[in-house]
Every structure is written in structure tokens, then in C-alpha cells.
Design an enzyme around this catalytic site. Sequence first.
Site, PDB file in Angstrom:
ATOM      1  N   GLY A   7       0.802  -1.230   0.000  1.00  0.00           N
ATOM      2  CA  GLY A   7       0.000   0.000   0.000  1.00  0.00           C
ATOM      3  C   GLY A   7       0.828   1.269   0.000  1.00  0.00           C
ATOM      4  CG  ASP A  44       4.917  -4.370   7.018  1.00  0.00           C
ATOM      5  OD1 ASP A  44       4.320  -3.433   6.447  1.00  0.00           O
ATOM      6  OD2 ASP A  44       4.315  -5.335   7.541  1.00  0.00           O
ATOM      7  CG  ASP A  97       4.610  -5.453  16.770  1.00  0.00           C
ATOM      8  OD1 ASP A  97       4.083  -4.342  16.531  1.00  0.00           O
ATOM      9  OD2 ASP A  97       4.069  -6.328  17.478  1.00  0.00           O
ATOM     10  CE1 TYR A 100      -7.743   3.902   9.856  1.00  0.00           C
ATOM     11  CE2 TYR A 100      -9.339   5.495   9.034  1.00  0.00           C
ATOM     12  CZ  TYR A 100      -8.117   4.866   8.933  1.00  0.00           C
ATOM     13  OH  TYR A 100      -7.256   5.201   7.914  1.00  0.00           O
ATOM     14  CB  THR A 111      -3.902  -0.077  -0.051  1.00  0.00           C
ATOM     15  OG1 THR A 111      -4.926  -0.155   0.943  1.00  0.00           O
ATOM     16  CG2 THR A 111      -3.519   1.374  -0.272  1.00  0.00           C
ATOM     17  CB  SER A 129      -5.615  -3.005   4.188  1.00  0.00           C
ATOM     18  OG  SER A 129      -5.613  -1.627   4.011  1.00  0.00           O
TER      19      SER A 129
HETATM   20  N1  LIG Z   1      -6.092   2.662   2.148  1.00  0.00           N
HETATM   21  C1  LIG Z   1      -6.828   3.695   2.446  1.00  0.00           C
HETATM   22  O1  LIG Z   1      -7.904   3.928   1.851  1.00  0.00           O
HETATM   23  C2  LIG Z   1      -6.369   4.671   3.514  1.00  0.00           C
HETATM   24  C3  LIG Z   1      -7.058   5.894   3.634  1.00  0.00           C
HETATM   25  C4  LIG Z   1      -6.652   6.804   4.612  1.00  0.00           C
HETATM   26  C5  LIG Z   1      -5.592   6.488   5.444  1.00  0.00           C
HETATM   27  N2  LIG Z   1      -4.955   5.291   5.297  1.00  0.00           N
HETATM   28  C6  LIG Z   1      -3.853   4.991   6.215  1.00  0.00           C
HETATM   29  O2  LIG Z   1      -2.682   4.754   5.482  1.00  0.00           O
HETATM   30  C7  LIG Z   1      -1.857   3.843   6.207  1.00  0.00           C
HETATM   31  C8  LIG Z   1      -1.443   2.701   5.303  1.00  0.00           C
HETATM   32  O3  LIG Z   1      -2.614   2.079   4.829  1.00  0.00           O
HETATM   33  P1  LIG Z   1      -2.562   1.161   3.526  1.00  0.00           P
HETATM   34  O4  LIG Z   1      -3.998   0.864   3.187  1.00  0.00           O
HETATM   35  O5  LIG Z   1      -1.678   1.760   2.526  1.00  0.00           O
HETATM   36  O6  LIG Z   1      -1.792  -0.106   4.040  1.00  0.00           O
HETATM   37  P2  LIG Z   1      -2.288  -1.563   4.416  1.00  0.00           P
HETATM   38  O7  LIG Z   1      -3.322  -1.489   5.479  1.00  0.00           O
HETATM   39  O8  LIG Z   1      -2.626  -2.289   3.150  1.00  0.00           O
HETATM   40  O9  LIG Z   1      -0.943  -2.144   5.000  1.00  0.00           O
HETATM   41  C9  LIG Z   1      -0.551  -1.827   6.296  1.00  0.00           C
HETATM   42  C10 LIG Z   1       0.806  -2.442   6.555  1.00  0.00           C
HETATM   43  O10 LIG Z   1       1.133  -2.179   7.911  1.00  0.00           O
HETATM   44  C11 LIG Z   1       1.756  -3.325   8.434  1.00  0.00           C
HETATM   45  N3  LIG Z   1       1.609  -3.317   9.885  1.00  0.00           N
HETATM   46  C12 LIG Z   1       0.475  -3.492  10.593  1.00  0.00           C
HETATM   47  N4  LIG Z   1       0.736  -3.448  11.902  1.00  0.00           N
HETATM   48  C13 LIG Z   1       2.071  -3.229  12.030  1.00  0.00           C
HETATM   49  C14 LIG Z   1       2.938  -3.086  13.139  1.00  0.00           C
HETATM   50  N5  LIG Z   1       2.481  -3.163  14.389  1.00  0.00           N
HETATM   51  N6  LIG Z   1       4.253  -2.866  12.911  1.00  0.00           N
HETATM   52  C15 LIG Z   1       4.738  -2.807  11.642  1.00  0.00           C
HETATM   53  N7  LIG Z   1       3.949  -2.937  10.551  1.00  0.00           N
HETATM   54  C16 LIG Z   1       2.641  -3.155  10.739  1.00  0.00           C
HETATM   55  C17 LIG Z   1       1.019  -4.481   7.775  1.00  0.00           C
HETATM   56  O11 LIG Z   1       1.756  -5.687   7.829  1.00  0.00           O
HETATM   57  C18 LIG Z   1       0.836  -3.945   6.350  1.00  0.00           C
HETATM   58  O12 LIG Z   1       1.926  -4.301   5.524  1.00  0.00           O
HETATM   59  C19 LIG Z   1      -2.663   3.391   7.424  1.00  0.00           C
HETATM   60  O13 LIG Z   1      -2.266   4.130   8.536  1.00  0.00           O
HETATM   61  C20 LIG Z   1      -4.080   3.731   7.016  1.00  0.00           C
HETATM   62  O14 LIG Z   1      -4.907   3.976   8.129  1.00  0.00           O
HETATM   63  C21 LIG Z   1      -5.301   4.373   4.352  1.00  0.00           C
END
Ligand SMILES: NC(=O)c1ccc[n+]([C@@H]2O[C@H](COP(=O)([O-])OP(=O)(O)OC[C@H]3O[C@@H](n4cnc5c(N)ncnc54)[C@H](O)[C@@H]3O)[C@@H](O)[C@H]2O)c1
Length: 245
Positions: A16, A36, A58, A147, A182, A184
Site C-alpha cells: 500500500g 513492516d 512490530d 479508527y 491498497t 487492505s
Molecule cells: N487505504 C486507504 O484507503 C487509507 C485511507 C486513509 C488512510 N490510510 C492509512 O494509510 C496507512 C497505510 O494504509 P494502507 O492501506 O496503505 O496499508 P495496508 O493497510 O494495506 O498495509 C498496512 C501495513 O502495515 C503493516 N503493519 C500493521 N501493523 C504493524 C505493526 N504493528 N508494525 C509494523 N507494521 C505493521 C502491515 O503488515 C501492512 O503491511 C494506514 O495508517 C491507514 O490507516 C489508508
Amino acid sequence: MRLKNKNIIVTAAAQGIGRATAIAFANHGANVIAIDINNEILSELNSINSKIKTQKLDCTNKLAVEEFCSSINKIDVLFHAVGFVHHGALLDCDTEEFNRSINVNLYSAYLMSHSLLPKMIKQKKGNIIIVSSAASSVKGVPNRFIYATTKAALNGFVKSIAADYIKDGIRSNAILPGTVETPSWEGRVQMADDPVQARKDFIARQAMGRLAQPEEIASMAMYLASDESEFVTGTLNLIDGGWTL
Ligand SMILES: NC(=O)c1ccc[n+]([C@@H]2O[C@H](COP(=O)([O-])OP(=O)(O)OC[C@H]3O[C@@H](n4cnc5c(N)ncnc54)[C@H](O)[C@@H]3O)[C@@H](O)[C@H]2O)c1
């Protein structure tokens, strides 16, 4: 080469937004440590750009974060994207789910920043970028209670750091995406009762009629990480395709 020789830590880098950002930063000359918890996907980054080193970590584990951060000599930018989406309103969120979101979304940002900030202060320069969300203090969104609560807290988090450490040369900003395509997000679509309709609904709520791509969020991150944004601190940067218009 907008980030030439900058040392940058990118969290949630396996997929993502974090992944796209780690690649974009490295392509612009940064030395990236990509973090990650999911080492299997994360390690793919090693073969994409030699300026990316991967680290399984983590970000909610205090001892592990402190141990990792103590091994860092010079740090220019922390880009923190760890986050988890809980689906539901207040009455759908029990104590365990509440604490999980606080832990993953907020405590991880605290731990990483708390461990790296002293190094930045010593250098008299540092830059913290946190991935928040438009679903936060900016927009009320159905079924995003805990969230959005944690993301609203992160908006305050970057402003507090910006205010407290401005004289130490520290900048701190947040990125507030709308809906980004992404893995997720795809998972959230597939978990809906009617995934086809859920996909349509997600797209329809963006005024531009499409989702963001992770690379578009990485472009904003690039600006905030670079010296082009030297005068920018304490800001909440929406990138939401007009969702909050
Ligand atoms: N996708 C969306 O629509 C969206 C919109 C607004 C904000 N966000 C924010 O963007 C950020 C990234 O989201 P995304 O959708 O790109 O990614 P994602 O949710 O697809 O991936 C998240 C990644 O974080 C890793 N992760 C989770 N817990 C962890 C931990 N404790 N330590 C290390 N790594 C950890 C996971 O293994 C994964 O690879 C998040 O904070 C999300 O809330 C996403």
C-alpha cells in the site's frame, strides 16, 4: 533526486502507501529502511532498489522499537504509516477492539517518534510525517468510530510535536488520504456483504469518482520529506479526491 542521501525510515512498508512511498523515496536518492511486521512481503523490496534495506519490526513492541532505534545513527525523516481499520460504530467497538486500534494506530506512532526524536534533536534537524486520514477530526464517516478517533488523535500528535520542538529544527506533518486502492482496502471490500456494491459505494463517495493510487500519496510524502517543504510544519494535508469538499 529530491531526497539525495537523506536517511529515511518508512513503516508499514510491505504494501500500500508505505510500499509506494519507500520505493519513491529510494528512487529519489534516499537511503530507506523499510519496516513492516510482515517480513515475507516486505523482503520483496530488497530486489526493487538497492537503496532500500528491510527490517522486520512490530512498531507496537516497545523493547523491539527501542532496540532498533538505538542502532540508528543519523535519521532525517520518519514516515509512519502503520494503521488498522476497525469497522463499526461506538457500540460495535468493545474494549479489546478499542485498545487494539489505540495500540496499532496511535501507540506505534508514539513509540517510533519517542525513540527517534532525541536523535533528531541532537542533529538539530528532523522531520516526522504521519499517515492520518480524512476520516478523523476532519470528516465524520459511518462505521469508523475508533479508527477516526485514533486518526484525529494523530492530527493533534503532529501539531503538538511541531509546536514543542520547532526551535530544535523539528518539523512534523500529517497526510490525510481519502480512499486509496491498497491491499487492505481490497480486503475491506471483499469482507462486505455485497463486495460489488461496496466497491461502487467507496468510489462514489470520492467527488472525483475514483480512488487514489498509493503512488499519489507517495508524491505528497515526497514533498513533505524534501527540503522543498522546509517552511511547512504542523499541517494536516488532505489528499482525498474531493471527499471532504
Ligand atoms: N487505504 C486507504 O484507503 C487509507 C485511507 C486513509 C488512510 N490510510 C492509512 O494509510 C496507512 C497505510 O494504509 P494502507 O492501506 O496503505 O496499508 P495496508 O493497510 O494495506 O498495509 C498496512 C501495513 O502495515 C503493516 N503493519 C500493521 N501493523 C504493524 C505493526 N504493528 N508494525 C509494523 N507494521 C505493521 C502491515 O503488515 C501492512 O503491511 C494506514 O495508517 C491507514 O490507516 C489508508
